[in-house]
Each structure stands twice: as C-alpha cells, then as structure tokens.
Design a protein around this motif. Structure first.
Motif, short mmCIF file in Angstrom:
data_model
loop_
_atom_site.label_atom_id
_atom_site.label_comp_id
_atom_site.label_asym_id
_atom_site.label_seq_id
_atom_site.Cartn_x
_atom_site.Cartn_y
_atom_site.Cartn_z
N ARG A 102 0.82 -1.21 0.00
CA ARG A 102 0.00 0.00 0.00
C ARG A 102 0.85 1.25 0.00
O ARG A 102 1.85 1.31 0.71
CB ARG A 102 -0.84 0.03 1.29
N LEU A 103 0.42 2.22 -0.78
CA LEU A 103 0.94 3.57 -0.61
C LEU A 103 -0.23 4.36 -0.05
O LEU A 103 -1.38 4.14 -0.43
CB LEU A 103 1.37 4.16 -1.96
N ASP A 104 0.05 5.30 0.86
CA ASP A 104 -1.02 6.13 1.41
C ASP A 104 -1.70 6.92 0.29
O ASP A 104 -1.11 7.12 -0.77
CB ASP A 104 -0.45 7.14 2.42
N THR A 107 0.44 9.63 -0.96
CA THR A 107 1.78 9.26 -1.43
C THR A 107 1.76 9.00 -2.93
O THR A 107 0.80 8.44 -3.45
CB THR A 107 2.29 8.00 -0.70
N TYR A 134 12.34 5.72 -0.87
CA TYR A 134 11.40 6.85 -0.96
C TYR A 134 12.17 8.16 -1.03
O TYR A 134 13.22 8.31 -0.41
CB TYR A 134 10.51 6.91 0.30
N HIS A 189 1.86 3.51 7.44
CA HIS A 189 2.42 4.87 7.50
C HIS A 189 3.87 4.88 7.99
O HIS A 189 4.28 5.79 8.73
CB HIS A 189 1.62 5.75 8.48
N GLN A 190 4.63 3.88 7.62
CA GLN A 190 5.93 3.71 8.29
C GLN A 190 6.87 4.91 8.18
O GLN A 190 7.42 5.36 9.19
CB GLN A 190 6.65 2.46 7.78
N VAL A 191 7.06 5.41 6.97
CA VAL A 191 8.04 6.50 6.81
C VAL A 191 7.58 7.73 7.60
O VAL A 191 8.35 8.36 8.32
CB VAL A 191 8.26 6.83 5.31
N LYS A 192 6.30 8.04 7.48
CA LYS A 192 5.77 9.21 8.21
C LYS A 192 5.95 9.04 9.71
O LYS A 192 6.35 9.98 10.41
CB LYS A 192 4.28 9.40 7.89
N LEU A 205 5.75 12.65 -0.10
CA LEU A 205 6.39 11.33 -0.12
C LEU A 205 6.16 10.66 -1.46
O LEU A 205 5.04 10.65 -1.98
CB LEU A 205 5.80 10.47 1.01
N1 URA Z 1 5.41 5.09 4.40
C1 URA Z 1 4.38 5.95 4.59
O1 URA Z 1 4.30 6.62 5.61
N2 URA Z 1 3.48 6.07 3.62
C2 URA Z 1 3.52 5.40 2.45
O2 URA Z 1 2.66 5.56 1.60
C3 URA Z 1 4.59 4.50 2.28
C4 URA Z 1 5.52 4.37 3.27
#
Ligand code: URA
Length: 242
Positions: A102-104, A107, A134, A189-192, A205
């Motif tokens: 999934r992408l948000d 994103t 990313y 939401h890992q990167v966020k 992102l």
């Molecule tokens: N991490 C995020 O927070 N959002 C994404 O869509 C992908 C990775």
C-alpha cells in the motif's frame, strides 16, 4: 485445459454470452479451425487462437508499473475514493489485478499492480527484505543524529522498533529538508511515523524503487505501463521465483 469462452472473457473479449455470439458468427478459430461450440476446452498456451482473424495474446498474469498520483487509494475497491485499479484501462482490469502493498492516499510514485499472488507475497513479506526507496520532503532540518537514529532502528509510537534503515540527506535548512529513505519493511504509514518519532513531519512522499524495480521517469502521475520482460525477469530473479 480451459474453456475457450472463459479464456476469451478473461482476456476482455466480452461476457460469456457475447463470446457465444462471436463464435456462432464464425469469428473464433483454434489452430486454423472455426469453432462454434463455446464450451470446448483448449490449452491457451499451446493453441493458436484467433478472434476476427487476429491472434490473441494469451497470458495468465499481468504486471503493471504505475506512477501513483496523490488522491487515489491503493485498493481494488473503495466506497468513497477512486482506486488505482479504477485508473486502469478495461483490457488491463479484466485480469483482476491488485496493488502490491500500500501507498497512502497522499503518497505518489512506484506501485506495482498484478494478479500474481506469489510475487505479491514475496515482495511484501518482511522475510525477503526487499528495499523500498522513498524520496521525501520534511518540514524541519535534519542532521547526522537523524541518520544515526535511522541506522539504529527507530522506535514508533506503538513501541515497535524498526529494522535499521538508511537516511540520506539531499539538502537541509531551517525551511526543511529533502531526503531519500530506504526501508525494508512496510508498516502502516511507516516512513511518516519514523519521522514523527524524531518530531518531524513528512510533507511529501514518493516511492522511487522497490528492490531492483525502478520507477520509470517517463510515466506521468496516473500513467502506467506493463513491466518489460527484462524488469520482470530481474524482479523474479531477485525473489528467487526462477
Ligand atoms: N510510508 C508511509 O508513511 N506512507 C507510504 O505511503 C509508504 C511508506
């Protein structure tokens, strides 16, 4: 062996009823012979099937690379929002493909859409440690201590400790920073959330890469194309799907 009408309807030639009519009209040939019985079984990998004189391009799987735009959800169906599958042409959506991971909604970037369940599983399973790269814009400056925090493994709000990740700073000032982040997991939401743990916010992102699959820069937002044979072979190779 599969029913001829099923093979043709899966390829987008119409409903079973429409295909029956096509066949009744003598429009369908198998290995040079006009076939009027729609229930006949064929091996679509071996037989030469023609519809209205044109040979069909049979395949079971479809592999699509999309440059996902913001505002659409990574799902096959949604009650409120447009989905990435809604952006596909009919001849591609007949394969019933689904997004890999999934992408948000907000994103952008590389999204693989396929009906290959094994490839989906391997690309998303943490066991295979597939790198996801990313590009991100962050609202605050970043420095060496943030790079170290990513290397060490960031602890998210729910207490989960992320695997070591790579943070590369492209530019950083009081107005914010531009970075590249490489992670191997795909938590919600890992990167966020990783940046939130450092009291910073992701304001943009975009996924650029998954393993050895790189987003085609020629695809505008919302555009897509099928993977090339080379891209697919290399991807399967990486996932040991030989
Ligand atoms: N991490 C995020 O927070 N959002 C994404 O869509 C992908 C990775």
């Amino acid at each position: 062996m599969e029913r001829l009408d099923k093979v043709l309807s899966n390829l987008g030639y119409g409903s079973r009823k429409e295909i029956k009519l096509l066949m009744k009209n003598g429009e369908v040939e198998v290995d040079g012979e006009v076939i009027k019985d729609s229930s006949i079984k064929v091996d679509p990998e071996k037989s030469i099937i023609k519809v209205s004189g044109e040979e069909i391009n049979y395949r079971e799987y479809i592999y699509i690379m999309m440059n996902k735009p913001a505002g659409v959800v990574s799902a096959t169906f949604d009650n409120y929002d447009e989905t990435v599958v809604d952006l596909l042409d009919y001849e591609d959506s007949v394969f019933n493909p689904f997004p890999v991971g999934r992408l948000d909604k907000d994103t952008e970037g590389l999204l693989l859409i396929t009906n290959d369940g094994v490839l989906n599983h391997r690309l998303t399973s943490p066991k295979w440690h597939v790198d996801k790269l990313y590009y991100a814009d962050i609202d605050k400056p970043l420095g060496e201590e943030d790079i170290k925090a990513f290397e060490k493994g960031i602890v998210l709000d729910d207490g989960y400790k992320c695997l070591p990740a790579k943070l590369e700073i492209i530019s950083s000032s009081e107005d914010g920073s531009e970075v590249k982040v490489t992670i191997q997991e795909g938590k919600y939401h890992q990167v966020k959330r990783m940046f939130e743990s450092l009291e910073k916010n992701v304001i943009y992102l975009k996924r650029m890469r998954m393993g050895n699959l790189i987003l085609d820069e020629n695809l505008d937002l919302g555009e897509y194309r099928e993977l090339s044979e080379k891209e697919l072979l290399e991807l399967k190779d990486m996932l040991e799907m030989g």
